[in-house]
Motif scaffolding. Structure first.
Motif, PDB file in Angstrom:
ATOM      1  N   ASN A 272       0.823  -1.202   0.000  1.00  8.01           N
ATOM      2  CA  ASN A 272       0.000   0.000   0.000  1.00  8.01           C
ATOM      3  C   ASN A 272       0.862   1.259   0.000  1.00  8.01           C
ATOM      4  N   VAL A 275       2.791   1.676  -3.490  1.00 12.04           N
ATOM      5  CA  VAL A 275       1.914   2.042  -4.614  1.00 12.04           C
ATOM      6  C   VAL A 275       1.486   3.505  -4.493  1.00 12.04           C
ATOM      7  N   ARG A 276       1.316   3.981  -3.253  1.00  9.07           N
ATOM      8  CA  ARG A 276       0.874   5.358  -3.053  1.00  9.07           C
ATOM      9  C   ARG A 276       2.019   6.347  -2.995  1.00  9.07           C
ATOM     10  N   VAL A 283      -2.821   1.403  -9.233  1.00  6.74           N
ATOM     11  CA  VAL A 283      -3.402   0.770  -8.047  1.00  6.74           C
ATOM     12  C   VAL A 283      -2.683  -0.552  -7.777  1.00  6.74           C
ATOM     13  N   GLY A 284      -2.654  -0.924  -6.521  1.00  6.53           N
ATOM     14  CA  GLY A 284      -2.038  -2.188  -6.105  1.00  6.53           C
ATOM     15  C   GLY A 284      -2.888  -2.813  -5.013  1.00  6.53           C
TER      16      GLY A 284
END
Lengths: 434, 434
Positions: A272, A275-276, A283-284
């Protein structure tokens, strides 16, 4: 669960300004929204249950919905047929028969417990657009083909066949109906022995257009009416296995544990975070997890999780994966566990074609609709069609971003807007394409 | 897997100094290590497979092992019988018949794919201790009862019956053998209609002693020969349900997610952090996890995890749980998810009795063995017996802390040490108890 069984009933009470304009002098020609609503309602009634739409490919409800769709094609003055892959095709001749055809359409099969909009909106809007053109006597230069692909939800089967990419392995796969794809094709009037007759060469079509619900919440949240799709994201799937040491949860002190689930928890947070950590719309997701042996009193020795990454840029997917794998190995070193990554699937991104995006954007503009460019996070038959010709997609808002659910809902006015944009994009492509 | 099928064969070649001493003038009396090893070997052969010991309660192998155990009791000059709960009892009269009996023993049933040591070590050492006392003509004041409890692994069934706590619900439960407990009791010569005859009143025994393998790695890692058990930890179990919003993993932006698995990951880390944040030997484990719907391309909407906390102090379990629940709710508030906790089971801690610990510690000291006080992280029949009288336990090292596995192993010299400590603790209790 909030029930929306009567969603489609709203269409009956709908009055969309401009729908009754008869000529281009009063603005762009418009589809018949009442008829489109009625047709969606009729299709939605087939296979409907309290738990949602049950029209998985090859089921009795799917076959009934296909029969209705062929009837609607004929009512729209299309020459309707079923190809050897089981796709429904509705043809309309063009004024310049030597030109390659413009294809547009979608699918009508559903996931189990599905909604009323994913697939039917694009399929019946395509038929409605053709119907309106026929009624108005508008003749395109290119031949038109409305395509309703079979078994989209089970792996884009119909469009794979159309681009010559359906393999024997696909045919042997058991579909949601319980039948193999091969049996399913025979059941719906196709011929699995004659699939090569369906395959189209690259360059043999003038373009492919598909209208679909967004399935995400971006248009809804931003109150934008039309999404001009930039492309369908690439998708990488990995299986991640984390090995620790299973042990007695009562007799193993905290500092002597090699707990595979604790490492997995740290990994899920890292996915998370990574990916951010970069700008963009990538998106992941870790959607599946299994911990073994899986008893409350045993420290998990093996955990398996799925990893999915999506973006329009394959290079970004790769670089995110590399950072995530590195983070996993670092967690393993710190925790005394071991991470192993295995890629199980890779769909490369399918970008839409510049001049097709332009005709979609122009159509929205001419109709006075707000529009924004956006990726498609979900897969569509359009991604296969991009392999053989110019491709574009039109999105309409999904309320709350809900899809694959009986709560899936798109407002009647948005559906009609989408159908109008689709029709004018087809006309635009007809003017633009060689 | 590292195979240890021939573990017990090591006993044949073993020579333990002092084993042949005949009198207390040459030091404490010792059990016959060769005989104990031979008996463990004979019992271990029953139900042995490549995957480990298969002597689940009520199985054919369990029944054969029980028959052997009754024979060994008789050979040890014990008056052998089967009580109405199916427990094996070997009695030896005391010189003061009015005194309550001293009980000591363990169990011989195994988990599926079990080891050779969990249960048999304590059971056959108890018989060996009685055998040695008989051979040496050592008469205790208290009557002695060697007890081999039935179905320890399936929920301490035999000892629950002995303390009058076996309920009809227990009897209806299906055991690993496929039989209900009720059927199992009848199969092994008990009488499920006469269980009240088995129940003993609090105060009706002078004490209960049990020798067992540690099942953890503390004694092995620290090279300590004997564990003096402080108590059997209390165990709290909770089901934790985390509700988020299931959604399409492709169309839902990272900042719009309410991912129940991401919240669960944060929770699992918090459990570990909080349990380790205070000094002590408490343990906390998340061993089971389930994420729904569980597809790689769907954001998990519901996650269920188990939470287990163990400690000798029930107050500490409670305060750790409260901090963990608070941390869960805080994660839920931050992530837009919801945590719900439900306690599913609570075993209160069972502390050993001070003077029984003393006789165990003294016995180890007199035998020249290193010893340390420690908790039992695993459950034992002794925790039930603590409800009716003074209770103590003796641990011996488990190599690598492995148990419930064919790789379970305790060194022959450690087994013999344990038997000697058990015998002298019984003698110590006989001297100390009223």
């Amino acid at each position: 669960m909030h029930r929306r069984d009567f969603n489609l009933a709203l269409f009956g009470a709908l009055s969309v300004p401009g729908l009754t304009r008869q000529s281009t002098r009063q603005g762009p020609v418009r589809v018949n929204g009442d008829r489109l609503g009625a047709n969606l309602r009729a299709l939605g009634a087939i296979g409907k249950t309290e738990a949602g739409a049950q029209r998985v490919a090859y089921s009795e409800a799917d076959r009934a919905a296909r029969a209705l769709t062929l009837d609607l094609m004929r009512a729209a003055q299309l020459e309707a047929s079923v190809d050897a892959a089981g796709n429904l095709i509705g043809r309309r001749a063009g004024s310049a028969p030597a030109l390659p055809p413009i294809l547009f359409g979608s699918h009508i099969d559903s996931v189990p417990n599905g909604g009323d909009f994913d697939g039917p909106v694009g399929s019946l809007s395509a038929i409605e657009a053709a119907h309106t053109l026929a009624e108005r006597g508008i003749r395109t230069r290119h031949p038109l083909e409305v395509v309703v692909f079979q078994n989209e939800e089970g792996g884009l089967i119909g469009s794979l066949a159309m681009v010559g990419a359906l393999t024997p392995a696909h045919l042997d796969r058991v579909s949601q109906s319980g039948m193999t794809i091969r049996e399913g094709i025979a059941t719906i009037g196709g011929d699995p022995e004659r699939l090569e007759s369906v395959a189209r060469r690259p360059g043999s079509i003038a373009g492919y257009l598909e209208l679909h619900i967004e399935q995400g919440a971006i248009l809804d949240a931003e109150s934008v009416q039309i999404g001009v799709v930039e492309g369908i994201v690439g998708i990488g799937w990995w299986d991640v296995t984390i090995e620790g040491v299973p042990n007695h949860a009562g007799t193993t002190p905290m500092d002597k544990r090699r707990d595979a689930l604790l490492s997995a928890a740290r990994f899920i947070e890292e996915v998370n975070r990574i990916v951010r950590s970069v700008p963009g719309r990538q998106v992941g997701t870790v959607g599946r997890i299994e911990a073994l042996p899986g008893a409350p009193n045993v420290i998990p020795g093996t955990v398996r999780v799925s990893l999915e990454l999506r973006d329009l840029d394959a290079g970004k997917i790769r670089s995110l994966y590399e950072r995530i794998a590195e983070a996993g190995h670092a967690i393993g070193r710190a925790d005394g566990t071991h991470f192993e990554f295995r890629q199980t699937s890779e769909n490369v991104p399918a970008l839409t074609t510049g001049h097709v995006r332009d005709v979609v954007r122009t159509a929205a503009q001419d109709l006075g609709l707000s529009a924004k460019d956006m990726p498609s996070g979900a897969g569509h038959d359009a991604q296969d069609m991009a392999k053989i010709g110019p491709m574009g997609m039109v999105f309409i808002p999904s309320v709350g971003g809900v899809s694959h659910s009986p709560r899936e809902f798109s407002r009647p006015e948005d559906v009609v807007n989408g159908a109008n944009v689709l029709m004018h994009a087809v006309l635009g492509l007809d003017r633009a394409a060689g």
